[in-house]
Structure formats: C-alpha cells, structure tokens
Design a protein around this motif. Structure first.
Motif, short mmCIF file in Angstrom:
data_model
loop_
_atom_site.label_atom_id
_atom_site.label_comp_id
_atom_site.label_asym_id
_atom_site.label_seq_id
_atom_site.Cartn_x
_atom_site.Cartn_y
_atom_site.Cartn_z
N THR A 107 0.82 -1.21 0.00
CA THR A 107 0.00 0.00 0.00
C THR A 107 0.85 1.25 0.00
N ARG A 108 2.14 1.11 -0.23
CA ARG A 108 3.03 2.26 -0.25
C ARG A 108 3.99 2.09 -1.40
N GLY A 109 4.24 3.17 -2.12
CA GLY A 109 5.18 3.08 -3.23
C GLY A 109 4.49 2.64 -4.50
N MET A 110 5.13 1.77 -5.27
CA MET A 110 4.66 1.42 -6.59
C MET A 110 3.51 0.43 -6.57
N ASP A 111 3.20 -0.14 -5.42
CA ASP A 111 2.12 -1.14 -5.31
C ASP A 111 2.37 -2.34 -6.21
N ILE A 112 3.60 -2.64 -6.49
CA ILE A 112 3.92 -3.79 -7.32
C ILE A 112 5.22 -4.37 -6.80
N GLY A 113 5.35 -5.65 -6.92
CA GLY A 113 6.59 -6.27 -6.44
C GLY A 113 6.88 -7.55 -7.17
N GLY A 114 7.82 -8.30 -6.63
CA GLY A 114 8.25 -9.53 -7.28
C GLY A 114 7.76 -10.78 -6.60
N ASP A 115 6.74 -10.69 -5.74
CA ASP A 115 6.20 -11.89 -5.09
C ASP A 115 5.33 -12.67 -6.07
N TRP A 116 5.41 -13.99 -6.00
CA TRP A 116 4.54 -14.81 -6.86
C TRP A 116 4.31 -16.18 -6.22
N TYR A 117 3.29 -16.85 -6.74
CA TYR A 117 3.00 -18.23 -6.35
C TYR A 117 2.57 -18.97 -7.61
N ASP A 118 2.67 -20.30 -7.55
CA ASP A 118 2.27 -21.10 -8.71
C ASP A 118 1.98 -22.53 -8.27
N VAL A 119 1.13 -23.18 -9.03
CA VAL A 119 0.81 -24.60 -8.83
C VAL A 119 0.94 -25.28 -10.19
N ASP B 266 9.93 -14.61 -4.08
CA ASP B 266 9.98 -13.17 -3.82
C ASP B 266 11.24 -12.61 -4.46
N VAL B 267 11.08 -11.79 -5.50
CA VAL B 267 12.20 -11.10 -6.14
C VAL B 267 12.39 -9.76 -5.44
N GLU B 268 13.64 -9.40 -5.19
CA GLU B 268 13.97 -8.16 -4.50
C GLU B 268 13.46 -6.96 -5.30
N GLY B 269 12.86 -5.97 -4.60
CA GLY B 269 12.45 -4.74 -5.24
C GLY B 269 10.96 -4.59 -5.35
N VAL C 167 8.71 -2.23 -11.73
CA VAL C 167 8.40 -3.00 -12.93
C VAL C 167 9.50 -4.03 -13.20
N ALA C 168 10.77 -3.67 -12.94
CA ALA C 168 11.87 -4.60 -13.20
C ALA C 168 11.74 -5.84 -12.33
N ALA C 169 11.35 -5.65 -11.05
CA ALA C 169 11.18 -6.80 -10.17
C ALA C 169 10.05 -7.70 -10.66
N ALA C 170 8.95 -7.09 -11.11
CA ALA C 170 7.83 -7.89 -11.61
C ALA C 170 8.22 -8.64 -12.88
N ALA C 171 8.98 -7.96 -13.76
CA ALA C 171 9.39 -8.62 -15.00
C ALA C 171 10.31 -9.80 -14.71
N THR C 172 11.24 -9.63 -13.79
CA THR C 172 12.11 -10.74 -13.42
C THR C 172 11.32 -11.87 -12.79
N MET C 173 10.32 -11.49 -11.98
CA MET C 173 9.46 -12.52 -11.39
C MET C 173 8.79 -13.36 -12.48
N GLY C 174 8.30 -12.69 -13.52
CA GLY C 174 7.65 -13.42 -14.60
C GLY C 174 8.60 -14.37 -15.30
N GLN C 175 9.85 -13.94 -15.47
CA GLN C 175 10.83 -14.81 -16.12
C GLN C 175 11.15 -16.01 -15.24
N LEU D 264 20.12 -8.57 -9.03
CA LEU D 264 18.90 -8.87 -8.29
C LEU D 264 19.05 -10.15 -7.48
N LEU D 265 18.35 -10.19 -6.36
CA LEU D 265 18.29 -11.39 -5.53
C LEU D 265 16.84 -11.85 -5.43
N ALA D 266 16.66 -13.09 -5.12
CA ALA D 266 15.31 -13.64 -4.97
C ALA D 266 15.35 -14.77 -3.95
#
Length: 834
Positions: free
Chosen positions: A627-639, A652-655, A658-666, A699-701
């Motif tokens: 709820t603070r800042g860009m409201d986007i991050g590198g957290d994800w889950y999958d099944v 959880d990707v650091e940051g 948008v870059a953290a979210a893009a790395t998360m997707g990769q 980046l770290l994750a």
C-alpha cells in the motif's frame, strides 16, 4: 530481535586494532561504492538498547551531536535497518519526510541516505549508513550501488563475527567512553613533495618518483644526473640557483630557493629546500645537499590572489574550525588572526553565537550544497556569509551588505547561494511564521499524496481554507492544450468551455503559464478590462498560478474568491512558492499513475489467472500489493501439475518496481519449464539460481519449492533463503517446518540447495508465504513467524478460501504496508478408499 540475542555491545575505548581497521575499511568502502559524501557505522550497545556511533567518514562526529547514540526502538533509518534486517533507502528529502518525519524535522536539509544492517548469519552487530547530496540529477542509489553497500556491510559483519569468536573484540559496558574511528574522505593532493640527495662535486643526484614527476621525467628514465633535472629549469634561474647551493654547502646553512620549471611551453614555480647532513665521521657528506622540492601548483598563486581581495575569505575544517583566514576577513570581523585559527566562528565571535548560524553551517555539511545567510554585527552592520562545502572541509566568504536590510530580517536569514560577494542581490524579508506554516502544511500533505487524485484533494483541502478562497480549478498540459483535471466550488459543467484550450489562446490562465509568472486579479472589473468577453465563473477575484516543474509547464492552478480580494506581497510570495510545490507533486503523481497502470497490468498478466483443480488436494492462492510506493513487487506463487505429483512454489524477487515484476515473470516461466522437464526439486532451484545470475546479477530472490505426491502424502521441499513453511495438522496443532535451506537465488552460481522430505497426514494444510505477510516493525523474524503460526492454528473457516482470507485480514487493513504478499495454501484431502 530481543536484547539477549545481540552478540556484543559497542566497545568503549577500543583495544582491538583489527576491529578499528575493519570499521575504517568498511566505512571508506561504503562511501566509495555509493558515491556518497559521508558514511557512518553504528554498533549495538552491550545492553542491546542503543546503537552507538563507532566509525564516521566525511562528517565529523561532533556534527552529529545527539545522533551519536540512537535508541534501537526509535523511528530512525539506521535503527529501522538494524531491527528489520533490511536496507532503508531514502532517495531524497521528500521521501525522508514521508517515511521518517522525526528525522526530517531534526535535519531539515536536502540529502538522501541509505542504511543497511551489519550482520553475520543470525547475529546482528549494528547498522551502516551513507549520505549523499539529493537533487534532480540523482534519484538515490542504483541497484549496483545498493548491492555493493550491502556487500560492504556483510563483509564488516563477517569480520566482527570472526573477531568475537577469537575474543579479539572488546565487549562490555562503558559505551559512554566509545571513541569513534574517524576516517577522512580523501581527495587529490594539492601539494606535491619530492625528495633528493645531491652530490655537488660529482653531480650525482638521487631522486624519488615524486620529484621526477614534478620535473616531468619518467622515474625509470631518470639517469641520476643533476644536469638532467637542470635541463628542465628555466635557463635564467640556473646561475643564481647553483650559486645559492654552493653558498649553502660552504656556510652550512639551510638552502631555500624558488625555480621556474618548464612545463609544455609554460612555467611552474617550485620551491627547493635543502641542508647539509650532519655527519662528522664522514667528511664526504659536506659536499651533499639533502632536501625536498615542493610543487604547490596554483595554490600559492591562489592564496596570494585571495589576500589581495577586499572581501573576507576563510577555510573551515570538517568539524568547523578555521584553518585559513585572509587579511580582509580579520579587518571585516575586527578580530586578530590568532583569535580565529583553530576555533569555530560561532565560538570566536559572540555575535555569531546564535544557533541559527551553526544550523546554516550544518545544512551545508549535510546537504553538501552552498549556503548563504545574513549576519548582524553590532551595533547595526550587516554582513553576508556564504559557505561552499567539499570533501575536505569548507570554503567561505564574507562581505558587507551595501543596501538597507529589512527590519524583519532575523538571524541566519538565507539568501541565494550564488549571490556575488561583491554585490549581493536584493535581500528578501523573512516570511512570517503563518506563511511558513502554510507552505509546510501543504508541502507535508503533498509528500503523502501519491496519485493525481490525492494531490488534487490535498491542494483543495489546504489551499482554499488557508487563503479564504471558494473555488479551485486545476488543469494540465496535454497535446499543446489545457485539460481540466479537478475542480471544487464550481457549478457542474460550468468549465466545459475551457476544455482543450490551446496554449496560445489569449486567456489569463494561458498567459500565466506561457509567461511562467503568476497572475493576480483583485476584481472582476480588472479581469474584464484585460480579457473582455471572458465567461464569468461567479468569482470576483482570482490567482492564476502557473505549475512549472523542472522548467517544463505542467498546468495551471486557479484559485477563485467570491468577493474582491487583495493579494498583499507576502501572500503573493507564498502562493507563488506553493505553485512550485503543487507542480512538482502533480508531475510526480502523473508519472506514478502512468507507471502504476503499466505495473498493475503487468502484475495481473504475470500471476496465475486461476489455479488448477486437482484430485486429492485443494489449493488457493492470494496476492496483495503493498500500500506504499509502486504497489507492485516480485512476489509470486504457482501450482504446476506433473503427472502423479504437483509442484507448489512461492517466491519473492527483491524490489518493488516493474523490473522486479518482469524478473518474477521470467523466473516463474523458468520454474515451470524446469518442472515440466522432470527436474528433481533441488535441481529446479539450482537451475533457477543460475538463470537469475544470467538474467540480472544485481537482483536477488528467495523461494520455497514443494513437490507433493497426493497418492503417498510425501512432500519433498527445498528452500532458497525463504521463510519456512507452516503445517497445520488435522487436530489444529501447527508446526514451523524450519528445515535446512540454501542461500538466496542470485548470490553464487555454485550454491547447493538441500532437499527435505515430510509425510503429510490427511486433512493437513501446508502454508507457503512471502515475508510481507509476517514482517512487523520493531519485531524479530522469529516472533513474526510464530505469530503467523498461531494465527494459522486459530483461524477458523468453512473452507480453504475462508482460511486464506482470515490470514490476510489484518494485512488488508494496514494503510502503510511497504511489502507485497503472496500466500499459497494446500490442503491434503485424499478421497476415501473404496
């Protein structure tokens, strides 16, 4: 982290040279890799209640005053970094004010900072901080700089842990006697000194490398002959030089001479000093001269030039002591040279003892930006002082004010830093506290406003009541026209005629914007005289404020009054200043809104749209943006179904960008590929680690990966620097599965990730989550995990969906959650045997 787990306290008077070397090296490295102008290290006290300043570079400890001891529980960046174990990165004064208002009030200067914990494993030793000059050209530390700063802190933590293990580090109370290690920030040397040994009889001359460099000769090419150096001296100086040298040898006195050395067609003046060595047992020494050549560059010429000026010039050491003062300054301040040197100006001169003057000096040191201010020398003479900071101290000048000074001017009233010392520009009156309060109030509200809607609300709520206005309209520039963004007090639809107005139109708002100067109209008659035929909006007076940020037109803010209104000079000045604040906030908010739309779309596209329906297990996932800042991050889950098994993963990707979210997707796509290819759990994480290093080594994750076989109930688990999973048994008991894991992804390509195995009973619920769900200010990670364990054990619900919502209930209600959250719940519900 409780006080009992602190490994040691900051030592008193240091008895460990190794510790001091480590501290000095760490703080120097931190300043170098971040490009900061100051750095400091704070170590936790022996009672675990305070952080004690133990090393400083760039900023003298005397300047920090009350900040030399910081309570561990205080809302200060270094304390926050120590408690949370995370970096606190404040790009500029706006972010500092928003996140740490107490610090911003105590140090109201333009600077950015980063604080990072000093740790080794589970032991927390303290925190390290760096400070840099904030400005438009610098938006905080880059990813590489943040990584290098963390590396410097980790290296210091490892060294301190080793010293503690060898009992080479002083431990105990007596924190009041702690003497900080002070490391100067080095700069290029101003004076070069070369050494020589000259045999006048043989002409042989031994010279060090620096002397060869002064004469423009490569050290390896020097043949050891005085004649070779003599060839670099102006011929007109040679005869006098040789005569003075022979006289010095014959009479046995100190030899001093100035020479002109040829340098690419020009000349440099150097000083040569020498003496005959005393050695009565060796008569051959009497024909020798040993000494030094001093090359002060343009330094001596600069000093001579400054001494000829009528204005006062001075130099201050990093802690504010006068190290140089020209003759004009003595006359201007009416004080002797020896009464100034080695003392601070506010200590040497009673009429400079007001704290406001020391605050202006502190502002220059902390922000590393020039500061100018007025000083009243009794009985009624005014001087303008200007301070220009640098790595090695500060240069200043002082000059008399040659025009009347307003009666309202008080101690330390600032003036433009670039004013000429010869002819200062007109000096503004000091604003009244009421005007300053309005600026501070709106400024504070705008720093908290993130979106365009929030900025417009803040302007309306602060501006209208502060100045007695009833109407407000804010328009922005889009495609060479003005478009209405927000309005208050106007009848619905009354401003539609204005939509899309071109910037070249002959209107008060466009004129104000194109000229860059606010327009104040005190009555309807005056408005119609200048702009006949303009539609009336029901107002009788207006303030048209151009919104300009970074020399670019952003829009116009129009403040309307129902009755005729006078705009006194002070009110005009305050409204003009507020226009600048609104423009900056609006520009920042528009950029945020655009990035937010992109980021939210990217985040939605990257996360699973729906989870698969699988036999014998139930799964549900949740994602909450911060709820603070860009409201986007590198957290994800999958099944990911894999034949008879299913792969469960949370990462959880650091940051938070948008870059953290893009790395998360990769990474999410890569994990799917590795799982589908049949890799074992440990191999999946090893391969993902290598991929992250190839994608972005900065980046770290972290992640937690589980391969579950519903037929047998066996779960094989791997952790990479991630929070341990939780397991709720059918009877409600809940356990923390704190099995061994490997380091964060992206640290080292050869890292190993061990696998753990567990059999789940029917009815058990496995919870995978990211640290945003558990971390709390002023709490350690262990108690955070235990709090979530208790919540999982006691949260009731008719379904797995209800359980997930219950675990997130508190997080959803938090208005200031910095981190995003990913949660994946899996319930083992095998079909009953036939």
């Amino acid at each position: 982290m409780g006080a009992a787990s602190y490994p040691f306290g900051a030592a008193s008077v240091s008895e460990s040279p190794e510790r001091d070397d480590a501290l000095a090296g760490a703080v120097t490295r931190a300043v170098e890799v971040t490009g900061a102008h100051a750095g400091s290290v704070f170590l936790v006290s022996s009672d675990g209640r305070s952080l004690v300043l133990t090393a400083a570079a760039g900023t003298p400890p005397s300047l920090l005053g009350g900040w030399r001891r910081i309570p561990v529980n205080s809302h200060i960046p270094v304390a926050e970094a120590f408690r949370s174990g995370r970096m606190v990165h404040l790009t500029d004064a706006d972010e500092t004010m928003r996140r740490f208002p107490q610090l911003a009030v105590a140090l109201p200067y333009a600077f950015g900072s980063a604080s990072v914990p000093v740790r080794a494993g589970k032991d927390s030793f303290g925190a390290m901080a760096v400070v840099w000059t904030a400005g438009r050209e610098r938006a905080g530390l880059s990813k590489t700089q943040r990584r290098l700063l963390r590396s410097a802190a980790d290296r210091l933590g490892a060294t301190l842990a080793e010293l503690r293990a060898r009992q080479a580090l002083g431990v105990g109370a007596g924190d009041a006697r702690t003497v900080p290690v002070v490391v100067p920030v080095l700069s290029a040397p101003v004076i070069r000194v070369g050494l020589f040994d000259w045999n006048l009889e043989t002409g042989a001359l031994t010279a060090d490398d620096e002397l060869c460099a002064i004469f423009g000769i490569a050290p390896r090419e020097f043949d050891g002959r005085a004649a070779t150096l003599a060839a670099r001296i102006d011929p007109a100086d040679l005869a006098g030089f040789r005569s003075a040298a022979r006289t010095a040898v014959e009479e046995g006195h100190v030899f001093a001479h100035c020479l002109r050395v040829r340098d690419d067609g020009a000349h440099r003046i150097v000083e040569l000093w020498g003496r005959v060595p005393e050695s009565p047992d060796d008569p051959r020494v009497s024909s020798h001269l040993v000494g030094a050549v001093l090359d002060s560059g343009t330094g001596m010429a600069a000093v001579a030039a400054i001494e000829r000026l009528s204005d006062g010039f001075f130099a201050l050491s990093p802690d504010g002591q006068v190290t140089y003062a020209n003759h004009s300054l003595e006359q201007l301040l009416r004080v002797r040279h020896d009464e100034l040197l080695g003392r601070r100006l506010w200590d040497a001169l009673p009429w400079l003892a007001d704290p406001a003057y020391e605050d202006r000096y502190r502002a220059a040191v902390v922000s590393q930006q020039p500061v100018s201010f007025l000083v009243r020398r009794p009985p009624d003479e005014w001087l303008v002082f200007s301070l220009h900071p640098g790595a090695q101290g500060m240069t200043g000048w002082a000059a008399p004010v040659r025009q009347p000074v307003p009666a309202e001017t008080g101690p330390g009233t600032p003036v433009a830093a670039e004013d000429s010392p010869v002819s200062p520009s007109p000096l503004p009156a000091r604003p009244r506290l009421g005007a300053l309060y309005r600026v501070l109030q709106l400024g504070s509200a705008l720093t908290e406003a993130v979106t365009v809607h929030e900025v417009c609300d803040a302007v309306a709520e602060q501006l209208l009541p502060a100045f007695g206005g009833q109407k407000l309209a804010i328009s922005v520039v889009e495609e060479q026209g003005l478009h209405l963004l927000a309005q208050r007090g106007h009848p619905e639809g009354s401003l539609t005629w204005f939509e899309g107005t071109p910037l070249h139109a002959r209107l008060p708002m466009t004129d104000a914007l194109t000229s860059g100067a606010p327009l104040f109209v005190e009555s309807r008659q005056k408005l119609l005289e200048t702009y006949p035929g303009l539609p009336a909006d029901g107002a009788a007076a207006w303030a048209f404020l151009p919104l300009i940020a970074s020399d670019r037109p952003v829009g116009v803010c129009v403040l309307g009054f129902d009755d005729a209104h006078r705009f006194p000079d002070e009110e005009r000045g305050v409204l003009t200043a507020l226009g600048g604040l609104i423009a900056q906030a609006l520009e920042r908010a528009r950029l945020y809104d655009a990035e937010f739309a992109l980021a939210r779309g990217l985040q939605t596209a990257l996360l699973p749209q729906r989870l698969p329906t699988l036999p014998d297990i139930r799964v549900t996932g949740r994602y909450l943006p911060g709820t603070r800042g860009m409201d986007i991050g590198g957290d994800w889950y999958d099944v990911i179904p894999t034949g008879e098994e299913v792969a469960l993963i949370v990462g959880d990707v650091e940051g938070h960008n948008v870059a953290a979210a893009a790395t998360m997707g990769q990474l999410r796509s890569a994990v799917r590929a590795f799982v589908t290819a049949g890799h074992e759990p440990g191999d999946v994480i090893v391969s993902t680690n290598r991929l992250l290093l190839d994608l972005d080594p900065e980046l770290l994750a972290s992640c937690c990966y589980v391969r579950f076989h519903p037929g047998s109930g066996i779960a094989r688990m791997v952790r990479a620097g991630h929070c341990p999973p939780l397991l709720r048994l059918p009877d409600g008991r809940t356990e923390v599965l704190d099995f061994p894991g490997g380091p964060l992804l992206g640290v080292e390509g050869t890292s190993d990730y061990p696998e753990a195995e567990l059999r789940l009973p029917p009815g058990a619920v496995l919870a995978l989550y990211t640290d945003g769900l558990i971390e709390r200010r002023e709490a350690d990670i262990g108690s955070d995990i235990d709090r979530l364990r208790a919540s999982l054990a006691h949260t009731s619900g008719d379904s797995l969906e209800d359980l997930a919502d219950g675990l997130l209930r508190e997080a959803r209600q938090s208005p200031d959650r910095a981190d995003d959250i990913a949660l994946l719940l899996t319930e083992y519900a095998p079909s009953p045997a036939l």
